[in-house]
Enzyme design. Structure first.
Site, PDB file in Angstrom:
ATOM      1  N   GLU A 125       3.076 -38.606   6.915  1.00  0.00           N
ATOM      2  CA  GLU A 125       2.122 -38.189   7.989  1.00  0.00           C
ATOM      3  C   GLU A 125       0.723 -38.961   8.128  1.00  0.00           C
ATOM      4  O   GLU A 125       0.189 -39.494   6.933  1.00  0.00           O
ATOM      5  CB  GLU A 125       1.849 -36.738   7.729  1.00  0.00           C
ATOM      6  CG  GLU A 125       3.183 -35.909   8.190  1.00  0.00           C
ATOM      7  CD  GLU A 125       2.946 -34.365   8.218  1.00  0.00           C
ATOM      8  OE1 GLU A 125       1.847 -33.992   7.617  1.00  0.00           O
ATOM      9  OE2 GLU A 125       3.636 -33.576   8.407  1.00  0.00           O
ATOM     10  N   HIS A 247      -6.869 -29.615  16.872  1.00  0.00           N
ATOM     11  CA  HIS A 247      -5.592 -30.333  17.050  1.00  0.00           C
ATOM     12  C   HIS A 247      -5.732 -30.680  18.570  1.00  0.00           C
ATOM     13  O   HIS A 247      -5.958 -29.877  19.342  1.00  0.00           O
ATOM     14  CB  HIS A 247      -4.417 -29.353  16.717  1.00  0.00           C
ATOM     15  CG  HIS A 247      -2.928 -30.109  16.998  1.00  0.00           C
ATOM     16  ND1 HIS A 247      -2.390 -30.593  17.943  1.00  0.00           N
ATOM     17  CD2 HIS A 247      -2.280 -30.482  15.771  1.00  0.00           C
ATOM     18  CE1 HIS A 247      -1.379 -31.362  17.838  1.00  0.00           C
ATOM     19  NE2 HIS A 247      -1.170 -31.372  16.422  1.00  0.00           N
ATOM     20  N   ARG A 293      -6.241 -38.000  15.235  1.00  0.00           N
ATOM     21  CA  ARG A 293      -6.333 -36.750  15.665  1.00  0.00           C
ATOM     22  C   ARG A 293      -7.868 -36.347  16.345  1.00  0.00           C
ATOM     23  O   ARG A 293      -7.818 -35.930  17.367  1.00  0.00           O
ATOM     24  CB  ARG A 293      -6.045 -35.897  14.707  1.00  0.00           C
ATOM     25  CG  ARG A 293      -5.125 -34.951  14.989  1.00  0.00           C
ATOM     26  CD  ARG A 293      -5.000 -34.041  13.960  1.00  0.00           C
ATOM     27  NE  ARG A 293      -3.532 -33.620  13.753  1.00  0.00           N
ATOM     28  CZ  ARG A 293      -3.276 -32.757  12.839  1.00  0.00           C
ATOM     29  NH1 ARG A 293      -4.134 -31.820  12.078  1.00  0.00           N
ATOM     30  NH2 ARG A 293      -2.030 -32.481  12.731  1.00  0.00           N
ATOM     31  N   HIS A 354      -7.839 -25.632  14.656  1.00  0.00           N
ATOM     32  CA  HIS A 354      -6.603 -25.717  13.919  1.00  0.00           C
ATOM     33  C   HIS A 354      -6.903 -25.443  12.481  1.00  0.00           C
ATOM     34  O   HIS A 354      -6.078 -24.606  11.574  1.00  0.00           O
ATOM     35  CB  HIS A 354      -6.093 -26.991  14.091  1.00  0.00           C
ATOM     36  CG  HIS A 354      -4.453 -27.143  13.497  1.00  0.00           C
ATOM     37  ND1 HIS A 354      -3.533 -26.514  13.925  1.00  0.00           N
ATOM     38  CD2 HIS A 354      -4.197 -28.194  12.365  1.00  0.00           C
ATOM     39  CE1 HIS A 354      -2.589 -26.954  13.308  1.00  0.00           C
ATOM     40  NE2 HIS A 354      -2.966 -27.797  12.716  1.00  0.00           N
ATOM     41  N   ARG A 389      -9.662 -32.791   6.776  1.00  0.00           N
ATOM     42  CA  ARG A 389      -8.406 -32.353   5.738  1.00  0.00           C
ATOM     43  C   ARG A 389      -7.226 -33.235   6.075  1.00  0.00           C
ATOM     44  O   ARG A 389      -7.077 -33.312   7.349  1.00  0.00           O
ATOM     45  CB  ARG A 389      -8.013 -30.943   6.388  1.00  0.00           C
ATOM     46  CG  ARG A 389      -6.620 -30.763   5.767  1.00  0.00           C
ATOM     47  CD  ARG A 389      -6.239 -29.332   6.298  1.00  0.00           C
ATOM     48  NE  ARG A 389      -5.449 -29.743   7.591  1.00  0.00           N
ATOM     49  CZ  ARG A 389      -4.527 -29.346   7.987  1.00  0.00           C
ATOM     50  NH1 ARG A 389      -3.362 -28.745   7.174  1.00  0.00           N
ATOM     51  NH2 ARG A 389      -3.954 -29.669   9.360  1.00  0.00           N
TER      52      ARG A 389
END
Ligand SMILES: Cc1cc2nc3c(=O)[nH]c(=O)nc-3n(C[C@H](O)[C@H](O)[C@H](O)COP(=O)(O)OP(=O)(O)OC[C@H]3O[C@@H](n4cnc5c(N)ncnc54)[C@H](O)[C@@H]3O)c2cc1C
Length: 542
Positions: A125, A247, A293, A354, A389
């Site tokens: 990821e 998100h 993101r 998120h 994160r």
């Protein structure tokens, strides 16, 4: 509504765990079987972010991966603010935590090697330089949560109480005692509509994050920052609340609360569009829709604010219908439920809050500033995430710190103190509310101004506006709280307002843009001094 009053009950357990997600249940299951534990959850047993996690859990599980690589990736993602000890501790305890879950029977997806051996299937990821995300198909959280609940149900020392919402912590200081240990919590039994006393030698906050403070969120309704607000009121330090992760693409539909449109849609050629059908991402980043993101979320937010529109669009209809149906079966079916056919039209999207990177400050055992009070999981600030994160590090943090806290509680549990006398919850001066509209109105107002003024792109002026509004709401809510019997909605609103205030204050203190905190007034990192956490202390209220 008249409420039936029954006799008040006082519960006594060695350990009271507030929250039954990955963090709370892992802790409960790692305590010795002679320790009596209560796990309370405010909704159904499984409801919480853990259940909805899709991607997986990161850990070093292959020979060609290394702790150093996972540590370095996490530090890179964290924008210079990760605590290296916390990162190392988490990463090095990762494989044991996964083995523990596997032994419990979590059905992780497996692969077969060329010589026929079974291995775990690992995905890669964003931010990870290796394949290290273990998963159970695309519903890892569900597999994890149901396995943990199942084991907890079969453990004689664990009592699971759902529809019980913690109101506030009970500390020695609050009762005017000589010590300031945490000795329990007042808890509203939502079925009886009665506040009961839960006395415990150790209390653990495992109540998840605070993303519900924003109008749009990928989180379930219960992510109202209760643990953070309770710890703050009890006197714990809270840190880095300005780092809320958004998100980029949540489905925008009145009935489709919290549904994510996976980043894989952009990976497979999905285009982000303005209401007039034109693309815009290339003006923000040369990678266009494939930018990281936070950049995509920021660009969408910018265009929505510039045009004053409620949503933008994600379009993958230029791909064949067969491709869309086979690559995104769940998303395709879900959108169709809401009358959106992805094979023919774009889907309306908004970015959504998120993940809460900040929280209650703890050490590597999950201990907070108050003796016998622990915080773990998304409620806690351990230093792992820094300013941003990295994907799939959050459930790992839940597991590692829950196991560490369980070890610590087992070690110190023999030094027990006599039970203190705790007064029952006093309702003598309150009545049932005749103005529930105040709660629903303030709930909406708070989440809207947090979205508009303290969202993805901030400015000093927007933060000031938000601060003025939250100050007023805090006063109104406290007045309401003092006059009326508590309800779950009121408790959540009260906590949301506290958490909103903490986010605004942290954001106001950070005079730079770093990681997830972006402000137009200070668009660059402050390189004149070493990076610093934003730490709020309740005593000084600064
Ligand atoms: C859609 C989605 C996808 C995600 N995907 C991933 C992923 O793939 N990998 C990853 O690592 N992370 C992912 N995350 C983040 C991750 O799921 C969470 O950070 C993590 O599960 C939090 O676990 P927790 O135990 O701290 O809290 P939660 O699982 O949120 O549980 C909170 C618990 O606290 C209880 N509670 C709250 N307040 C009170 C109160 N006042 N009284 C009593 N009980 C209370 C709730 O009832 C619940 O039981 C995702 C999150 C979401 C929303």
């Amino acid at each position: 509504m008249s409420r039936k009053l029954t006799n008040r009950q006082t519960y006594r357990h060695e350990v009271l765990i507030i929250g039954g997600g990955a963090a709370g249940l892992t802790l409960a299951l790692n305590l010795p079987s002679n320790i009596k534990v209560a796990v309370i959850t405010k909704d159904n047993q499984s409801e919480g972010s853990t259940y909805y996690a899709q991607g997986g859990i990161s850990a070093v599980l292959r020979d060609d991966d290394s702790f150093e690589s996972h540590i370095q990736d996490t530090l890179n993602a964290g924008g210079g603010l990760c605590d290296e000890d916390a990162v190392r501790f988490t990463v090095e305890n990762g494989p044991d935590s996964i083995n523990w879950l596997s032994d419990l029977g979590v059905p992780f997806t497996t692969d077969q090697t060329a010589d026929g051996r079974k291995t775990w299937h690992l995905t890669r990821e964003g931010g990870h330089s290796q394949r290290r995300v273990i998963h159970a198909a695309d519903a890892t959280g569900k597999a994890l949560e149901t396995t943990l609940i199942n084991h907890a149900r079969h453990s004689d020392n664990i009592e699971l109480l759902d529809h019980h919402i913690a109101v506030d912590l009970i500390t020695g200081k609050k009762l005017g005692l000589k010590h300031n240990r945490c000795i329990g919590a007042y808890v509203l039994d939502k079925t009886k509509m009665q506040v009961e006393t839960f006395q415990a030698r150790f209390v653990v906050l495992a109540s998840g994050g605070a993303s519900k403070v924003y109008l749009y969120t990928s989180n379930p309704d219960g992510s109202t920052g209760d643990g953070i607000a309770m710890a703050w009121r009890a006197g714990c330090r809270v840190s880095n609340m300005e780092f809320m992760q958004f998100h980029p693409t949540c489905l925008y539909h009145p009935s489709a609360k919290s549904f994510l449109l996976s980043e894989a849609m952009r990976g497979e050629g999905g285009k982000l569009l303005l209401p007039d059908g034109s693309r815009f991402m290339q003006q923000f980043d040369e990678r266009a829709e494939l930018a990281p993101r936070d950049i995509v979320a920021r660009a969408i937010d910018h265009e929505m604010k510039r045009l004053g529109v409620d949503c933008l669009y994600l379009d993958i209809s230029h791909k064949s219908a067969a491709f869309i149906r086979s690559h995104f079966p769940t998303i395709y079916a879900k959108c169709l439920e809401y009358g959106i056919d992805l094979t023919k039209e774009p889907a309306p999207v908004v970015p959504a809050a998120h993940y809460t990177c900040g929280g209650v400050m703890t050490d590597l055992n999950g201990q907070t500033d108050i003796e016998n009070l622990y915080a773990i999981g998304e409620t806690a600030f351990t230093g792992l995430h820094g300013a941003n994160r990295m994907a799939s590090n959050s459930i790992l943090e839940c597991l590692v710190f829950a196991r560490a806290a369980a070890r610590h509680i087992s070690e110190v549990s023999s030094q027990s103190h006599p039970w203190d006398k705790i007064e029952d919850w006093d309702e003598s001066r309150v009545t049932n509310s005749d103005e529930e509209v105040v709660v629903s109105h303030n709930w909406d107002e708070l989440r809207r101004f947090m979205w508009d003024y303290v969202g993805i792109v901030r400015t000093d002026k927007r933060l000031q506006r938000a601060k003025r509004r939250v100050d007023l709401l805090l006063l109104e809510i406290e007045e309401y709280y003092g006059n009326f019997r508590v309800t779950a909605d009121l408790l959540e609103l009260r906590n949301l307002a506290v958490v909103a205030d903490l986010i605004i204050r942290c954001a106001q203190q950070r005079k730079e843009s770093r990681g997830l905190h972006y402000t137009l007034d200070y668009p660059d990192r402050d390189t004149s001094k070493p990076p610093q956490n934003t730490i709020l202390k309740p005593e000084t209220n600064d």
